[in-house]
Design a protein around this motif. Structure first.
Motif, mmCIF file in Angstrom:
data_model
loop_
_atom_site.group_PDB
_atom_site.id
_atom_site.type_symbol
_atom_site.label_atom_id
_atom_site.label_comp_id
_atom_site.label_asym_id
_atom_site.label_seq_id
_atom_site.Cartn_x
_atom_site.Cartn_y
_atom_site.Cartn_z
ATOM 1 N N ILE A 57 3.506 -5.078 -13.685
ATOM 2 C CA ILE A 57 2.632 -4.146 -14.212
ATOM 3 C C ILE A 57 2.135 -4.027 -14.109
ATOM 4 N N ASP A 58 2.232 -2.430 -14.531
ATOM 5 C CA ASP A 58 1.751 -1.422 -14.365
ATOM 6 C C ASP A 58 2.202 -0.853 -13.016
ATOM 7 N N HIS A 59 1.015 -1.451 -11.749
ATOM 8 C CA HIS A 59 1.747 -1.243 -10.242
ATOM 9 C C HIS A 59 0.988 -2.295 -9.101
ATOM 10 N N THR A 60 1.548 -3.148 -10.070
ATOM 11 C CA THR A 60 1.321 -5.037 -9.459
ATOM 12 C C THR A 60 1.949 -6.247 -9.968
ATOM 13 N N LEU A 61 3.167 -6.677 -8.457
ATOM 14 C CA LEU A 61 4.175 -7.267 -8.613
ATOM 15 C C LEU A 61 3.878 -8.546 -8.697
ATOM 16 N N TYR A 62 3.998 -9.492 -9.832
ATOM 17 C CA TYR A 62 2.698 -11.242 -10.070
ATOM 18 C C TYR A 62 4.666 -11.833 -9.735
ATOM 19 N N TYR A 63 4.224 -13.143 -9.092
ATOM 20 C CA TYR A 63 5.483 -14.580 -9.353
ATOM 21 C C TYR A 63 4.217 -15.142 -10.386
ATOM 22 N N LEU A 64 5.120 -15.549 -11.046
ATOM 23 C CA LEU A 64 4.770 -16.459 -12.299
ATOM 24 C C LEU A 64 5.231 -18.196 -12.353
ATOM 25 N N SER A 65 4.183 -18.607 -12.175
ATOM 26 C CA SER A 65 4.325 -20.462 -12.923
ATOM 27 C C SER A 65 4.488 -20.805 -13.575
ATOM 28 N N GLY A 180 10.664 -7.528 1.295
ATOM 29 C CA GLY A 180 11.080 -6.501 -0.335
ATOM 30 C C GLY A 180 10.341 -5.684 -0.895
ATOM 31 N N ASP A 181 9.771 -7.010 -1.394
ATOM 32 C CA ASP A 181 8.770 -7.189 -3.150
ATOM 33 C C ASP A 181 6.905 -6.299 -2.368
ATOM 34 N N ALA A 182 7.204 -6.975 -1.274
ATOM 35 C CA ALA A 182 5.825 -6.339 -0.090
ATOM 36 C C ALA A 182 5.621 -5.105 -0.708
ATOM 37 N N VAL A 183 7.016 -4.542 0.472
ATOM 38 C CA VAL A 183 7.398 -3.305 0.339
ATOM 39 C C VAL A 183 7.099 -2.300 -0.472
ATOM 40 N N ILE A 184 8.322 -2.654 -1.917
ATOM 41 C CA ILE A 184 8.211 -1.807 -2.623
ATOM 42 C C ILE A 184 6.247 -1.698 -3.366
ATOM 43 N N GLN A 185 5.722 -3.249 -3.512
ATOM 44 C CA GLN A 185 4.312 -3.488 -4.169
ATOM 45 C C GLN A 185 3.581 -2.182 -3.722
#
Length: 287
Positions: A57-65, A180-185
């Motif tokens: 979302i916009d500029h943030t990646l969320y892990y959802l459960s 990997g996700d953290a670097v892109i975040q």
């Protein structure tokens, strides 16, 4: 009518398919994936019933459960990413801002902000059945319509929004992204913070300590857009704000937001929004 869909109109990442209100319940396989992020001129409530997924979302990646609920405001860029090896089931409710004018009036600014200033909410386990029932009741009303359905749908939606305003998140551990996700975040947030500067793929890849080729590939895998497309989207969001809140000329707005020329800004804006910057400003300022 609330559940009528317009013909899908896609211009870049823009989608407009809701005339007033829409609700659905869908199970997604782990292999399902949106082709690219998108945005739309209405609100969306996304409630994950079971399984897990990621949402950009916009500029943030969320892990959802299961039990997580996302509140998307109009024009927020987003993309849902499945692929955890299991299916996921979710409800979504979409509604235009005008649909909830009465809610805003009755709850005033403070009450509305308690709901819509939040992006992610983890519904406490003991209250998830109640939230799911509200979504189910709205779906039932859209499937078996009569003269009372519209008022019933609004009533149930207002119950849900009031619950969200009062709800306090269940305790959740801090979100830890994989490497990997953290670097892109971090790269995405860097772009967001520096989008008015003359950014290039090479310069941002350097801040991420990655080669431009590998960074470009990983960025697209995570975000769903190329670097240039994402940068343009962020700059256009900034430009919209300046067009509505300042007396800057259209060219000044474009240059301030990082576009190389006024013409390039005008072309990019019209392609994404369907109107020129001048037309956008005039329409929003019209009485």
């Amino acid at each position: 009518m609330e559940n009528d869909k317009r013909a899908l109109q896609t211009e870049g990442m823009y989608r407009d398919i809701v005339s007033e209100f829409m609700v659905d319940r869908v199970r997604r396989s782990h292999s399902f994936g949106m082709e690219q992020p998108h945005y739309h001129p209405y609100y969306e409530l996304y409630f994950l019933i079971s399984g897990s997924c990621r949402m950009f979302i916009d500029h943030t990646l969320y892990y959802l459960s299961a039990g997580d609920l996302i509140i998307l405001s109009p024009y927020q860029l987003h993309k849902t990413i499945y692929g955890s090896g299991q299916s996921a089931e979710r409800f979504t409710v979409n509604f235009i801002p005008e649909y909830i004018n009465y809610f805003h009036t009755q709850c005033a600014k403070e009450g509305a902000e308690a709901v819509f200033s939040r992006r992610r909410l983890s519904v406490p386990k003991e209250q998830r059945a109640y939230v799911q029932e509200l979504f189910s009741l709205m779906l039932k009303e859209t499937l078996s319509r009569d003269c009372y359905s519209r008022i019933q749908i609004k009533s149930i939606l207002f119950q849900l929004l009031a619950f969200l305003g009062r709800c306090r998140d269940s305790e959740q551990p801090a979100q830890l992204l994989d490497a990997g996700d953290a670097v892109i975040q971090e790269a995405v947030q860097y772009i967001y913070a520096h989008h008015r500067e003359p950014l290039t793929l090479d310069s941002v890849a350097k801040t991420a300590h990655m080669s431009p080729v590998w960074f470009s590939k990983k960025f697209h895998q995570t975000v769903g857009l190329g670097f240039k497309e994402y940068l343009t989207h962020i700059r256009l969001e900034d430009a919209e704000e300046l067009l509505l809140t300042t007396g800057m000329t259209v060219t000044e707005v474009g240059l301030t937001c990082g576009f190389s020329t006024g013409n390039y800004f005008g072309d990019a804006f019209k392609k994404a929004r369907g109107v020129s910057p001048k037309e956008f400003r005039s329409a929003r300022h019209a009485p």
